[in-house]
Design a protein around this motif. Structure first.
Motif, mmCIF file in Angstrom:
data_model
loop_
_atom_site.group_PDB
_atom_site.id
_atom_site.type_symbol
_atom_site.label_atom_id
_atom_site.label_comp_id
_atom_site.label_asym_id
_atom_site.label_seq_id
_atom_site.Cartn_x
_atom_site.Cartn_y
_atom_site.Cartn_z
ATOM 1 N N ASP A 46 0.818 -1.213 0.000
ATOM 2 C CA ASP A 46 0.000 0.000 0.000
ATOM 3 C C ASP A 46 0.857 1.271 0.000
ATOM 4 O OD1 ASP A 46 1.059 0.043 2.533
ATOM 5 O OD2 ASP A 46 -0.863 0.163 3.588
ATOM 6 N N ASN A 47 2.174 1.117 -0.275
ATOM 7 C CA ASN A 47 3.137 2.223 -0.349
ATOM 8 C C ASN A 47 3.557 2.776 1.011
ATOM 9 O OD1 ASN A 47 3.387 2.180 -3.130
ATOM 10 N ND2 ASN A 47 1.706 3.639 -3.424
ATOM 11 N N SER A 48 3.084 2.202 2.097
ATOM 12 C CA SER A 48 3.554 2.616 3.414
ATOM 13 C C SER A 48 4.885 1.913 3.699
ATOM 14 C CB SER A 48 2.527 2.277 4.492
ATOM 15 O OG SER A 48 2.361 0.869 4.603
ATOM 16 N N TRP A 49 5.574 2.407 4.726
ATOM 17 C CA TRP A 49 6.854 1.817 5.126
ATOM 18 C C TRP A 49 6.726 1.319 6.571
ATOM 19 C CZ3 TRP A 49 11.069 1.473 1.807
ATOM 20 C CH2 TRP A 49 10.961 2.185 0.608
ATOM 21 N N ALA A 50 6.955 0.037 6.770
ATOM 22 C CA ALA A 50 6.751 -0.572 8.089
ATOM 23 C C ALA A 50 8.085 -0.981 8.702
ATOM 24 C CB ALA A 50 5.841 -1.793 7.970
ATOM 25 N N ARG A 51 8.155 -0.876 10.021
ATOM 26 C CA ARG A 51 9.338 -1.358 10.732
ATOM 27 C C ARG A 51 9.391 -2.887 10.668
ATOM 28 N NH1 ARG A 51 11.951 2.079 14.313
ATOM 29 N NH2 ARG A 51 11.016 4.138 14.598
#
Length: 732
Positions: A670-675
């Protein structure tokens, strides 16, 4: 496997370049919000987000505005027109500014206060501090400040890019009484401005508290009455203007390029307004006067700030804090292999290639390479490309020394290096005065490659010694940017390097290169060939893998090539610090692509390109990112790693970066950046790991040196550290 008819180029498969950059700046902002970082370093990260955003408006937003002005409506790879991109930028940038200031006001400032580090307002000062501010205003500021009234006889003045100014609503004797400050009665008020002079420090240390500070604008605002005698100050509010700072240089005649650059530098400060930052409490009256006077076109261009305008000031605050070393990163000393600075560097390079990873490895051997070339009687010529150098560059001093010692010195100085143009014009003139042959590159192309070539007469004939790198020859940024460099005397690479300089300085067009690859002539095609080879391996049912590390990935052709490889079954691991227009997890398109991003203590700047190649494991370093400007509009260099131990070392560095689970963010569909989920695993911070390895090598070297006791003390060699020669030129 890919299915027939898959449209890899569908706009839904791409992220917009500008919005992806804003997402990167948000990852930097997350470091300011990360409580595991030392407090003052968090404040520093917040300042970096401001600096990044300023340049973004100076250049990227300015470029889009120019497209809109000429009715350019062609969409980008993500399907957005320039106007749509500007709308998306405004939305995300306003959200980012809100997040910046909530980070400061709700998290960082209160924590600093708890530790008695105070950024005070005038009403918080002690009597002694009040007296200090009054004296500072009278003795230092008052003689310099210039009140600027605006009325029919005094037009709205020009305000320079990023300058801080106070907007002032005042009542003069000739104005009708309007003590209530009724904003509806604009005719009966006067308007003026005072620029906050940048010749004074913006952060002033106050007496009484060890770490009590006040901002310069607050001192000026408190004492404005002295500048408007006879008038009543009804309101003051700070504001800041960001302008178009992109150079538009005509290059028909390269011999006039320096004059054209100097001319454009003067014009640049007068570019159109891209952004207006105002105090959130500013009245409608002042706001309307500024909008009209500055020619602000849209409401979206106005940013109402709830805190100190221009958070760059926080980096100055951090530098002034006394004590509190525990609130900063612990200091480190880069590993310096004493063999590289205590003996003849050329003998060592002739024996074997030498690899360095900065800042964990000291930049000193790179400087020493040019120093020894300047002094060595066997050296005949020195050739070098300079894109960005420090303001007191020792490399410049040694290039001048080499010319003075009779070497043939050729230096390509890139005058078009953004925001370093003025500095580079200065160095070009300095080098020419010292007798160096200075060239400015090719018309229409920036020279971004990092290459130094020393031609030396050895006992067995002429030999070329080279240094090639992913980062600039800048001794200052080498302490905070992660970059890689290689010393080699490889014969074929040396021939290629000579051909590159001949191409840059004359009309030479080499028929081919042996081992080096350059842009814009070949890097794009070369990388696509390597990708196609991996596709063939995957289709044949054999292992196929690609690993890449870069600052930005935005070139549409290269993204399409990676999509095709993923669809064919090639496993692709990408380390992308900044812009990433590629999307992951698209069925039939990018299911085999994983993207990591690291924002940490150091700026990840090195570029690595690895291909499994049927087990041969081809490995390259480069100055180029996978951006259209790098591959099509710049002279860039890509070079192979051929020595086995260095090959293995770089592969291990890449793996350590990939395994990082502390600073890494992973791109989601979804184009987010997750740890990274660290449950059940030991924490691994790649940059901290490299620092520990450097410290261990330094300790081992010191222990080994201590164990070596010379049999005859008189025969022991003593080495004196080499220092840069004094610059004999007058400062101008």
């Amino acid at each position: 496997m890919s299915k027939k008819g898959v449209d890899f180029a569908n706009s839904k498969n791409f992220t917009n370049r500008e919005l992806s950059w804003l997402a990167f700046n948000d990852r930097v902002l997350e470091e300011a919000r990360d409580k595991s970082n030392p407090l003052l370093e968090r404040v520093g990260f917040l300042a970096i987000t401001q600096s990044n955003l300023d340049e973004f408006f100076n250049v990227r937003v300015a470029s889009l505005r120019k497209m809109v002005a000429v009715d350019y409506v062609t969409p980008d790879a993500a399907g957005l027109t320039p106007l749509q991109q500007l709308a998306g930028i405004a939305k995300d940038a306003h959200a980012m500014v809100d997040k910046q200031y909530s980070t400061w006001t709700r998290s960082l400032a209160p924590r600093l206060d708890e530790l008695n580090i105070h950024l005070l307002t005038p009403d918080q000062l002690s009597p002694r501090q009040v007296e200090f501010c009054r004296d500072y205003f009278v003795q230092e500021l008052y003689p310099v400040l210039t009140p600027m009234g605006v009325d029919p006889t005094r037009p709205f003045p020009f305000l320079a890019n990023n300058s801080l100014n106070l907007a002032i609503r005042l009542q003069r004797p000739e104005d009708k009484d309007n003590a209530a400050g009724d904003d509806k009665d604009e005719k009966n008020r006067s308007f003026a401005m005072v620029q906050i002079p940048d010749v004074f420090p913006r952060v002033l240390r106050l007496p009484d508290g060890e770490n009590d500070f006040i901002l310069l604008e607050n001192v000026i605002s408190k004492h404005l009455g002295a500048l408007f005698v006879g008038a009543k100050i009804r309101e003051t509010a700070l504001f800041r203007v960001t302008r178009d700072m992109d150079l538009d240089v005509a290059e028909e005649d390269a011999s006039d390029l320096m004059k054209e650059i100097q001319s454009q530098l003067k014009k640049r400060q007068r570019g159109k307004v891209m952004r207006l930052e105002i105090d959130a409490n500013m009245s409608k009256f002042l706001r309307k006067r500024l909008i009209k006077g500055l020619g602000v076109e849209k409401e979206n261009d106005i940013y109402a700030i709830k805190g100190p305008i221009d958070l760059n000031v926080l980096s100055k605050l951090v530098k002034q804090v006394r004590g509190h070393d525990e609130l900063k990163y612990p200091p480190f000393t880069p590993y310096l292999d004493q063999h590289l600075v205590s003996g003849n560097l050329f003998d060592q390079i002739r024996d074997h290639d030498i690899f360095m990873q900065h800042p964990y490895d000291s930049f000193t051997p790179v400087v020493e390479f040019i120093h020894q070339a300047a002094l060595d009687p066997q050296v005949l010529a020195v050739k070098m490309t300079l894109y960005r150098v420090s303001s007191k560059s020792p490399i410049i001093s040694y290039l001048k020394l080499a010319a003075q010692n009779g070497k043939q010195v050729t230096v390509l100085v890139e005058l078009k290096a953004r925001f370093d143009e003025e500095n580079n014009v200065h160095w070009a003139q300095e080098l020419e005065r010292a007798g160096c042959h200075v060239i400015y590159g090719l018309v229409g192309l920036k020279t971004h490659c990092k290459l130094a070539l020393v031609v030396r007469r050895d006992e067995d004939g002429i030999r070329r010694y080279m240094h090639m790198a992913t980062g600039n020859y800048n001794d200052v940024t080498a302490r905070v940017y992660t970059d890689m460099g290689l010393f080699t005397a490889d014969t074929e690479m040396g021939t290629d390097a000579s051909n590159i300089f001949n191409m840059l300085s004359g009309f030479s067009e080499p028929a081919y290169f042996n081992k080096l690859v350059i842009a814009p002539l070949g890097i794009r095609d070369f990388l696509k060939e390597q990708i196609d080879a991996e596709i063939s391996e995957a289709k044949a049912g054999r292992p196929a893998e690609i690993r890449m590390k870069m600052n930005s990935l935005s070139d549409t052709e290269m993204i399409l090539a990676l999509y095709k490889a993923s669809a064919a079954g090639v496993k692709i691991h990408l380390l992308v610090r900044g812009i990433c227009n590629l999307k992951v997890g698209i069925p039939g398109v990018s299911e085999n692509i994983t993207v990591h991003s690291i924002v940490g203590r150091f700026l990840e700047h090195s570029r690595i390109y690895y291909f499994y190649a049927g087990g041969a494991e081809h490995l390259y370093l480069s100055s180029a990112d996978l951006m259209k400007r790098n591959l099509s509009r710049r002279v860039e260099l890509l070079f192979p790693i051929l020595q086995d131990d260095i090959h293995d070392q770089i592969c291990q560095i890449y793996q350590t970066l990939w395994d990082d689970n502390v600073k890494t963010r992973v791109l989601q569909p979804d184009n987010s950046w997750a740890r990274v989920d660290r449950r059940g695993v030991n924490p691994l911070n790649a940059q901290e790991t490299f620092l520990e390895q450097a410290a261990a090598k330094t300790a081992a070297q010191a222990a080994h040196k201590q164990q070596e006791a010379p049999v005859d003390p008189s025969s022991a060699r003593h080495f004196t550290p080499l220092t840069a020669p004094e610059d004999q030129e007058d400062d101008e």
